[in-house]
Scaffold this motif. Sequence first.
Motif, PDB file in Angstrom:
ATOM      1  N   GLN A   1      -3.246   7.480   6.502  1.00  0.00           N
ATOM      2  CA  GLN A   1      -4.266   6.793   5.718  1.00  0.00           C
ATOM      3  C   GLN A   1      -3.835   5.380   5.339  1.00  0.00           C
ATOM      4  O   GLN A   1      -4.645   4.454   5.379  1.00  0.00           O
ATOM      5  CB  GLN A   1      -4.593   7.590   4.457  1.00  0.00           C
ATOM      6  N   ILE A   2      -2.562   5.183   4.972  1.00  0.00           N
ATOM      7  CA  ILE A   2      -2.181   3.831   4.560  1.00  0.00           C
ATOM      8  C   ILE A   2      -2.113   2.875   5.752  1.00  0.00           C
ATOM      9  O   ILE A   2      -2.310   1.669   5.593  1.00  0.00           O
ATOM     10  CB  ILE A   2      -0.869   3.800   3.732  1.00  0.00           C
TER      11      ILE A   2
ATOM     12  N   VAL B   1      -4.344   3.028   8.189  1.00  0.00           N
ATOM     13  CA  VAL B   1      -5.759   2.667   8.324  1.00  0.00           C
ATOM     14  C   VAL B   1      -6.154   1.694   7.216  1.00  0.00           C
ATOM     15  O   VAL B   1      -6.883   0.717   7.448  1.00  0.00           O
ATOM     16  CB  VAL B   1      -6.649   3.921   8.309  1.00  0.00           C
ATOM     17  N   ASP B   2      -5.665   1.928   6.005  1.00  0.00           N
ATOM     18  CA  ASP B   2      -5.953   1.005   4.904  1.00  0.00           C
ATOM     19  C   ASP B   2      -5.422  -0.397   5.215  1.00  0.00           C
ATOM     20  O   ASP B   2      -6.044  -1.403   4.856  1.00  0.00           O
ATOM     21  CB  ASP B   2      -5.324   1.514   3.598  1.00  0.00           C
ATOM     22  N   GLY B   3      -4.273  -0.471   5.853  1.00  0.00           N
ATOM     23  CA  GLY B   3      -3.654  -1.760   6.124  1.00  0.00           C
ATOM     24  C   GLY B   3      -4.168  -2.459   7.363  1.00  0.00           C
ATOM     25  O   GLY B   3      -4.346  -3.684   7.374  1.00  0.00           O
TER      26      GLY B   3
ATOM     27  N   THR C   1       1.387   5.725  -0.691  1.00  0.00           N
ATOM     28  CA  THR C   1       0.776   7.049  -0.784  1.00  0.00           C
ATOM     29  C   THR C   1       0.875   7.619  -2.191  1.00  0.00           C
ATOM     30  O   THR C   1       0.230   8.617  -2.501  1.00  0.00           O
ATOM     31  CB  THR C   1       1.480   8.034   0.162  1.00  0.00           C
TER      32      THR C   1
ATOM     33  N   ILE D   1       0.870  -1.174   0.000  1.00  0.00           N
ATOM     34  CA  ILE D   1       0.000   0.000   0.000  1.00  0.00           C
ATOM     35  C   ILE D   1       0.906   1.223   0.000  1.00  0.00           C
ATOM     36  O   ILE D   1       1.858   1.292   0.786  1.00  0.00           O
ATOM     37  CB  ILE D   1      -0.902   0.031   1.249  1.00  0.00           C
TER      38      ILE D   1
ATOM     39  N   GLY E   1      -6.841  -0.996   9.529  1.00  0.00           N
ATOM     40  CA  GLY E   1      -8.140  -0.547  10.002  1.00  0.00           C
ATOM     41  C   GLY E   1      -8.000   0.579  11.007  1.00  0.00           C
ATOM     42  O   GLY E   1      -6.894   0.950  11.415  1.00  0.00           O
ATOM     43  N   GLN E   2      -9.135   1.145  11.434  1.00  0.00           N
ATOM     44  CA  GLN E   2      -9.099   2.296  12.338  1.00  0.00           C
ATOM     45  C   GLN E   2      -8.492   1.949  13.692  1.00  0.00           C
ATOM     46  O   GLN E   2      -8.065   2.843  14.438  1.00  0.00           O
ATOM     47  CB  GLN E   2     -10.495   2.872  12.524  1.00  0.00           C
TER      48      GLN E   2
END
Length: 280
Positions: A49-50, A52-54, A6, A4, A56-57
């Motif tokens: 963001q990455i 969270v993408d990887g 940016t 993942i 989760g929150q």
Amino acid sequence: MTRITTGNRNPRNLSIDSKGSIHDDATATDLGFRAGTVAGDIHLEQFGQILVDGFGQQWFENGWLSMYFQQATADREPVEAWLDGEGDIRTAGINTPEGAVVAEGNAGLGAAGPSALYARDRRSVDPSKLRMLRDVRIGQALDIKVRSPWAANQHARMNANTMTAPMDWYGTSSPWGGGISSPLTICQLMVAGVTDSIAASCGDFVGLYGAIEIRNLSGPLMLDHEYVISGEVIDVSETPKTEVLWYRTQARPSIDPEGPVVAELTMMTRLLKGSSPRYS
């Protein structure tokens, strides 16, 4: 293996006007750098963001990011942050478009590890062998601070488009209610002023961040909460060009300063020998 990224971003040197610092072009070039440097905590802000993408929150609740900086960059120079792998611990890094390594390390959730910084040989030395850090002792308490994250600064960077990788959660609302601290704001909250007493004992010097680990334990760090920041020195070392200070800080809610730690930060700061009169 899943990567993942940016994509290329252009981090800003937000302290370029801080005369006498490593971020100031004149000071940095005098010390052998190409230009004033982008601070390491600004680079970390790319990861929000990455992560969270990887993961989760929950990364903002009990996740960590551990990075060792290899190469400095200047204002607006393009870099790409990335996260590789599967599971609760993954490799991470920042590279230039040409492939040069700006930072390397890993990220994870919970107790997964070891983290990049704590797996590293810190090459401890006896403080008495140093010149700037000669009065520092392992286990020495840092200056205690009580404060809230710099919400106004975080929002101003978002509004001015100087935040490298903004997220809506850094505003005024998030899944936890109010806005949360970005990785840069976490660093600012947990680092600013805690080593003032140590710096005063070191004499004049120019320093720069060499490694940072952010660890959320019962996070996130909310923008509208107040925290007690405390910490201690965990090591000292040196290289041919720098003396090195390692320290760790913790944030607890000010309403319950003996309560659970919300977040922990490990910092490695390099003190440049060429900037110190003690090496003249």
